[in-house]
Structure formats: structure tokens, C-alpha cells
Design a protein around this motif. Structure first.
Motif, PDB file in Angstrom:
ATOM      1  N   ALA A  29      35.860  37.342  51.000  1.00  0.00           N
ATOM      2  CA  ALA A  29      36.493  36.384  50.096  1.00  0.00           C
ATOM      3  C   ALA A  29      36.236  34.933  50.514  1.00  0.00           C
ATOM      4  CB  ALA A  29      37.995  36.672  50.031  1.00  0.00           C
ATOM      5  N   LEU A  30      35.248  34.698  51.354  1.00  0.00           N
ATOM      6  CA  LEU A  30      34.898  33.324  51.717  1.00  0.00           C
ATOM      7  C   LEU A  30      33.408  33.212  51.982  1.00  0.00           C
ATOM      8  CD1 LEU A  30      35.371  32.641  55.423  1.00  0.00           C
ATOM      9  CD2 LEU A  30      36.400  34.711  54.461  1.00  0.00           C
ATOM     10  N   GLN A  31      32.921  32.016  51.715  1.00  0.00           N
ATOM     11  CA  GLN A  31      31.517  31.736  52.054  1.00  0.00           C
ATOM     12  C   GLN A  31      31.468  30.511  52.974  1.00  0.00           C
ATOM     13  OE1 GLN A  31      28.840  32.061  48.641  1.00  0.00           O
ATOM     14  NE2 GLN A  31      30.199  33.608  47.776  1.00  0.00           N
ATOM     15  N   CYS A  32      31.554  29.302  52.426  1.00  0.00           N
ATOM     16  CA  CYS A  32      31.535  28.134  53.315  1.00  0.00           C
ATOM     17  C   CYS A  32      32.801  28.027  54.137  1.00  0.00           C
ATOM     18  CB  CYS A  32      31.304  26.855  52.524  1.00  0.00           C
ATOM     19  SG  CYS A  32      32.781  26.213  51.697  1.00  0.00           S
ATOM     20  N   GLY A  33      33.901  28.586  53.625  1.00  0.00           N
ATOM     21  CA  GLY A  33      35.155  28.609  54.375  1.00  0.00           C
ATOM     22  C   GLY A  33      36.012  27.366  54.225  1.00  0.00           C
ATOM     23  N   TYR A  34      35.584  26.426  53.428  1.00  0.00           N
ATOM     24  CA  TYR A  34      36.322  25.152  53.353  1.00  0.00           C
ATOM     25  C   TYR A  34      37.628  25.296  52.571  1.00  0.00           C
ATOM     26  CZ  TYR A  34      36.679  20.049  53.521  1.00  0.00           C
ATOM     27  OH  TYR A  34      37.083  18.766  53.782  1.00  0.00           O
ATOM     28  N   CYS A  35      37.586  26.100  51.520  1.00  0.00           N
ATOM     29  CA  CYS A  35      38.821  26.309  50.744  1.00  0.00           C
ATOM     30  C   CYS A  35      39.734  27.339  51.393  1.00  0.00           C
ATOM     31  CB  CYS A  35      38.491  26.782  49.324  1.00  0.00           C
ATOM     32  SG  CYS A  35      37.920  28.513  49.253  1.00  0.00           S
ATOM     33  N   THR A  36      39.199  28.090  52.358  1.00  0.00           N
ATOM     34  CA  THR A  36      39.844  29.326  52.832  1.00  0.00           C
ATOM     35  C   THR A  36      41.214  29.108  53.479  1.00  0.00           C
ATOM     36  OG1 THR A  36      37.598  30.132  53.180  1.00  0.00           O
ATOM     37  CG2 THR A  36      39.387  31.457  54.098  1.00  0.00           C
TER      38      THR A  36
ATOM     39  N   LEU B 189      41.040  25.473  44.443  1.00  0.00           N
ATOM     40  CA  LEU B 189      39.671  25.564  43.926  1.00  0.00           C
ATOM     41  C   LEU B 189      38.721  26.082  45.000  1.00  0.00           C
ATOM     42  CD1 LEU B 189      39.442  22.187  41.967  1.00  0.00           C
ATOM     43  CD2 LEU B 189      40.238  24.431  41.168  1.00  0.00           C
ATOM     44  N   CYS B 190      37.719  26.861  44.546  1.00  0.00           N
ATOM     45  CA  CYS B 190      36.666  27.359  45.420  1.00  0.00           C
ATOM     46  C   CYS B 190      35.345  27.178  44.702  1.00  0.00           C
ATOM     47  CB  CYS B 190      36.882  28.839  45.741  1.00  0.00           C
ATOM     48  SG  CYS B 190      35.525  29.554  46.705  1.00  0.00           S
ATOM     49  N   ARG B 191      34.374  26.584  45.385  1.00  0.00           N
ATOM     50  CA  ARG B 191      33.098  26.365  44.713  1.00  0.00           C
ATOM     51  C   ARG B 191      32.075  27.451  45.052  1.00  0.00           C
ATOM     52  NH1 ARG B 191      30.878  21.273  48.341  1.00  0.00           N
ATOM     53  NH2 ARG B 191      30.801  22.459  50.259  1.00  0.00           N
ATOM     54  N   CYS B 192      32.429  28.349  45.976  1.00  0.00           N
ATOM     55  CA  CYS B 192      31.432  29.318  46.467  1.00  0.00           C
ATOM     56  C   CYS B 192      31.577  30.719  45.878  1.00  0.00           C
ATOM     57  CB  CYS B 192      31.524  29.455  47.982  1.00  0.00           C
ATOM     58  SG  CYS B 192      31.312  27.931  48.892  1.00  0.00           S
ATOM     59  N   THR B 193      32.777  31.260  45.869  1.00  0.00           N
ATOM     60  CA  THR B 193      32.925  32.713  45.710  1.00  0.00           C
ATOM     61  C   THR B 193      32.989  33.188  44.270  1.00  0.00           C
ATOM     62  OG1 THR B 193      35.344  32.604  45.698  1.00  0.00           O
ATOM     63  CG2 THR B 193      34.260  32.819  47.858  1.00  0.00           C
ATOM     64  N   GLY B 194      33.296  32.306  43.331  1.00  0.00           N
ATOM     65  CA  GLY B 194      33.553  32.775  41.968  1.00  0.00           C
ATOM     66  C   GLY B 194      34.895  33.474  41.842  1.00  0.00           C
TER      67      GLY B 194
HETATM   68  S1  FES Z   1      34.378  29.529  50.216  1.00  0.00           S
HETATM   69 FE1  FES Z   1      33.373  27.635  49.884  1.00  0.00          FE
HETATM   70  S2  FES Z   1      34.775  26.543  48.644  1.00  0.00           S
HETATM   71 FE2  FES Z   1      35.643  28.501  48.754  1.00  0.00          FE
END
Ligand code: FES
Ligand code: FES
Length: 172
Positions: A96-103, A133-138
Motif C-alpha cells: 500500500a505504499l510506493q514512495c512512502g511520503y503519504c504513508t 492524497l497519494c500520488r503513487c498507489t492509485g
Molecule cells: S506512496 Fe507515494 S504519495 Fe502515496
């Protein structure tokens, strides 16, 4: 300068702050709690979400002095004795995370959501995290993770569930 006395992740602090200092900046810059992030300047992204007296708030929209006497929990305070919180576990398990910034903010909001509604359906999860908001995971895997965490946190569920179940479907 004004004084703020606050408990953050179980530790008591007493600090001088400017009255205009935002809680998120106090947490990050004075206490070093850099797990709490800033993703906007208009209160919409939720990357800064922490718990203030047990309720999720956007810490970019709270002054540090408003937290005087309060208890704050950040992402850095949710694991116990080195063991991840079930919501943290689920974010890992369900990718449930990619860049991890929103996590961090997403997890703090999910914990608050599950406190209010321990068994949310998909729609309730999506509404419950609409301030994040999350820009990575959809979002899809975030929703699965929150629902997975809800199952794991049910009374009687075993804490250690081992490997995730295989994805259903796909034929043979
Ligand atoms: S994991 Fe990148 S903004 Fe949510
Ligand atoms: S930093 Fe975007 S809502 Fe707080």
C-alpha cells in the motif's frame, strides 16, 4: 515566545515556540519527528496527519501552542516494543505504499478510521481516507490494506497471520 508543554509519543516536552509555529514544524524541527511530512500549504494532502488527544488532525493546520497540555501521537509512536502496529503490517503486506511520503499520514488516518469504524466496507474506507492524497498507489492497495488491518485487529484474530493468501482468480 510562548511555552508549550506536550506529550509526544509518550515523552513529555516543554519548549519555547513562536506563537505562529505550526504543530507540524514543531514536531519536525524541534523534536526531530520527521516521519510527519508536509505535502501542501492548503490543508488538503493529509501528509501531516497525527493524533491530537486520540483524534486525527492535520498538524499543518494546528498551532503548536494549541497542542499545549495535549497528547500527540505520530507515526513514530504507533509501533510497540519494536512490533509494528497492525495497520503498518497491513500496508507492508498489501503493498500500500510506493514512495512512502503519504504513508505516515495515511496510516495515522487509517488508525483513527478503524477506531471509529472497526469493520468498514470499501466505500467507508475510501471516504475515511479522503483527506489523504497519494500520488503513487492509485489508492486500491491502500483500501485493501485498511480492510486487511481491520480483519487482523478483530478480537480473536491471530496477530501473526504469516504469508498473505494468494490472490483469487486467474484460472488454472
Ligand atoms: S506512496 Fe507515494 S504519495 Fe502515496
Ligand atoms: S501538509 Fe498537506 S494537509 Fe498538512
Amino acid at each position: 515566545m510562548a511555552q508549550v508543554r506536550v506529550t509526544v509519543d509518550g515523552v513529555n516536552y516543554a519548549d519555547d515556540v513562536e506563537p505562529r509555529t505550526l504543530l507540524v514544524h514543531y514536531l519536525r524541527e524541534q523534536l526531530g519527528k520527521t516521519g510527519t511530512l508536509v505535502g501542501c500549504d492548503t490543508s488538503n494532502c493529509g501528509a501531516c496527519t497525527v493524533h491530537l488527544n486520540g483524534q486525527s488532525v492535520k498538524s499543518c493546520s494546528v498551532l503548536a501552542v494549541q497542542a499545549d497540555g495535549a497528547e500527540v501521537t505520530t507515526i513514530e509512536g504507533v509501533a510497540r516494543d519494536g512490533k509494528l502496529h497492525p495497520v503498518q503490517e497491513a500496508f507492508n503486506e498489501f503493498h500500500a505504499l510506493q514512495c512512502g511520503y503519504c504513508t505516515p499520514g495515511m496510516i495515522m488516518q487509517a488508525i483513527d478510521l478503524l477506531g471509529d469504524n472497526p469493520d468498514p466496507d470499501e466505500h467507508e474506507v475510501r471516504e475515511g481516507i479522503e483527506g489523504n492524497l497519494c500520488r503513487c498507489t492509485g489508492y486500491q492497495n491502500i483500501v485493501r490494506a485498511v480492510q486487511g488491518a481491520a480483519q487482523a485487529m478483530k478480537p480473536g484474530a491471530t496477530a501473526d497471520r504469516g504469508a498473505p493468501a494468494p490472490v483469487a482468480g486467474g484460472g488454472n
